[in-house]
Design a protein around this motif. Structure first.
Motif, PDB file in Angstrom:
ATOM      1  N   ASN B 123     -25.927  14.644  -6.995  1.00 31.08           N
ATOM      2  CA  ASN B 123     -24.751  15.093  -7.004  1.00 31.08           C
ATOM      3  C   ASN B 123     -24.736  16.031  -5.521  1.00 31.08           C
ATOM      4  N   GLN B 124     -23.695  16.261  -4.699  1.00 29.99           N
ATOM      5  CA  GLN B 124     -23.751  17.220  -3.476  1.00 29.99           C
ATOM      6  C   GLN B 124     -24.139  18.704  -4.290  1.00 29.99           C
ATOM      7  N   ASN B 125     -24.988  19.189  -3.572  1.00 29.93           N
ATOM      8  CA  ASN B 125     -25.343  20.562  -3.895  1.00 29.93           C
ATOM      9  C   ASN B 125     -25.149  21.455  -2.624  1.00 29.93           C
ATOM     10  N   GLU B 133     -22.637  10.358  -4.051  1.00 28.24           N
ATOM     11  CA  GLU B 133     -21.363  11.322  -3.804  1.00 28.24           C
ATOM     12  C   GLU B 133     -20.579  10.612  -2.785  1.00 28.24           C
TER      13      GLU B 133
END
Lengths: 343, 343
Positions: B123-125, B133
């Protein structure tokens, strides 16, 4: 201004956001300014445990000052506070860092009274992009789940510091109306914190509210004029409809300069070589005591009394009625179940 | 294959990544397969406290099995482990969630032995975008500070699950060479987890290494052939230079299906209606015991013994020499101070 003073005193005044270092003296400033309810920032960079502790401190503070303040979890709580002569505080955050990586914490924090949450502060996070970041990811897959869970738990989505693309994505993904609690249109003052028409339109056309903001950096500095600010609010109301404009002062009472350094640098970079300092505010609005001046200013630029009541608080209250009405949301239950379970 | 067996036994075999449920039996599988050193995943979605606890468990596990395993913090530790006949484990993570929002935790976790860290998992963080993503923010402002602090603390940057744009940004921002510990070129198998040439070029042209991966989804499933895999490695070595290719098996030994569900859903979405299941592995590589088959396969497609030694481990070791040599990095000290203080 005897009529004006009585008019202001009777009105429901809702401030879309204040980030004070709360004390009894600060509460008395709100009372002096006739403020009925305020979205009070509980955490900005803080994570899960720190945010839980901040709520513990808020509970204690509210207990000790229960003669003049009450924690509101629903729009009806605000109306009750008005009749009781107490300030209604809605707990809010300016970041989703309190949710960590777990969308289920949306409901947990709603159960604790956190009913207004900004999706990002000044940095890109796992939910979406920020207005200060060079690139905006848009609302992420986790962000979609957070938005849907906020809808279900009756938490108002705040887009003030959020990037433009993520803001539009969130307004579109949300089953409930969303808010910009404390920003101005960028046609008033050009700033990453102010909003282009496309973002304002995405929010207000879906029933949301934008809170015109007094923070010096978004009104053009300490020399900004009250009449210019109120004319901006008037033009904004013409642009988006009188029911979709409110106020969000962004008051920062009782802090030293170390707090503005914290807001800017958090833990994501070292503190500046020279500690940041707070900007100077316009003389006509230096804190919550000055809300009566805004009422005067709004009436002076041509708002009718009914329209002014909308801008001063009724528009926020109508939005709160939609997002966290008394009932389900009071105990963090599910309010809007129009959305699917996150997938 | 008597010669082949002795050749394999004498070689330094480094596995770029394994994410096993570690036990003495699993360590014995590595020993049986002749594995000298492995980047072992300590945490994926876990935050600060959970990652600290996971290191506590690793310390305890290493103590109890100190006859066959040692925790390595430098490339020299790996060479020593080889002479001692112990497996060298380099603690690594597949996400920057262990750093929370604080770039200073890079050094803290380096002091605890976490020397290989992937910038994002799926996931984008707050550091950057992921390969899964829909949009990749690129390396964020916080991400730039994390990369520079990883350089200073001697932590290898891993881009395997990272989005393409963030990967290139990170390779360019890093003062030290970076790695793709466990991915294949996307010309071999098309998958979000495999890498386009531009990403591979950004990594290897700056001294980095790509670890060819055995995980079923990135080799084309259980029916993939050993010879096809080894020919891919050969072609990759021709493409990027023989010194820039290694192996990263992505072994997932000793887990039940609930763990693959955790990897996929974490806490960012509800578990799937039907719990996810592990994919079947090719019959010629089902776990660390099968490393000798890879050695045979590499020699069979035309690698010289010297070249095969590079792919099997020496290339990783050369990269580790650059990023976490014995000395400064051993206690989490500053190694590469070519970068400015994050600003």
């Amino acid at each position: 201004m005897t009529h004006g003073r009585k008019f202001h005193h009777d009105a429901i005044i809702v401030d879309g956001l204040q980030i004070n270092n709360w004390s009894r003296a600060v509460l008395q400033e709100l009372i002096s300014g006739g403020v009925t309810a305020v979205n009070a920032t509980v955490s900005v960079w803080e994570g899960i445990e720190e945010s839980i502790r901040a709520i513990g401190e808020w509970n204690q503070f509210a207990d000790r000052n229960s003669d003049i303040v009450t924690l509101a979890r629903s729009s009806q709580d605000i109306r009750r506070a008005k009749t009781e002569g107490r300030v209604a505080v809605i707990l809010g955050t300016q970041n989703t860092s309190l949710y960590g990586d777990d969308y289920r914490l949306v409901r947990v924090f709603a159960q604790l009274g956190v009913k207004i949450v900004q999706l990002t502060y000044n940095n890109q996070n796992s939910v979406g992009g920020s207005c200060y970041e060079p690139t905006d990811s848009g609302l992420t897959r986790f962000g979609v789940n957070v938005v849907h869970e906020m809808n279900r738990a009756g938490v108002l989505i705040d887009l003030s510091h959020v990037g433009d693309r993520t803001s539009i994505d969130a307004a579109e993904a949300s089953a409930s109306p969303v808010a910009i609690t404390h920003s101005n249109p960028d046609w008033f003052v050009s700033s990453p914190r102010n909003k282009p028409d496309a973002v304002i339109e995405a929010v207000t056309s879906r029933g949301g509210v934008i809170g015109a903001c007094l923070y010096p950096n978004v009104v053009g500095g300490a020399h900004a004029q009250l009449s210019d600010f109120c004319q901006m609010v008037y033009r904004l109301a013409e642009q988006v409809g009188i029911g979709h404009v409110g106020l969000g002062s962004d008051c920062t009472r009782n802090w030293g300069d170390e707090f503005v350094e914290w807001l800017r640098s958090g833990r994501w970079r070292p503190p500046s070589q020279e500690t940041a300092t707070w900007p100077a505010w316009p003389h006509w609005f230096t804190g919550p005591e000055d809300f009566p001046r805004l009422t005067e200013g709004l009436l002076a630029v041509g708002f009718t009394e009914t329209e002014a009541l909308g801008v001063l608080g009724e528009n926020w209250l109508r939005l709160f009625d939609e997002v966290f009405p008394e009932g389900g949301s009071r105990d963090g239950g599910i309010v809007h179940d129009r959305t699917r379970e996150p997938a």
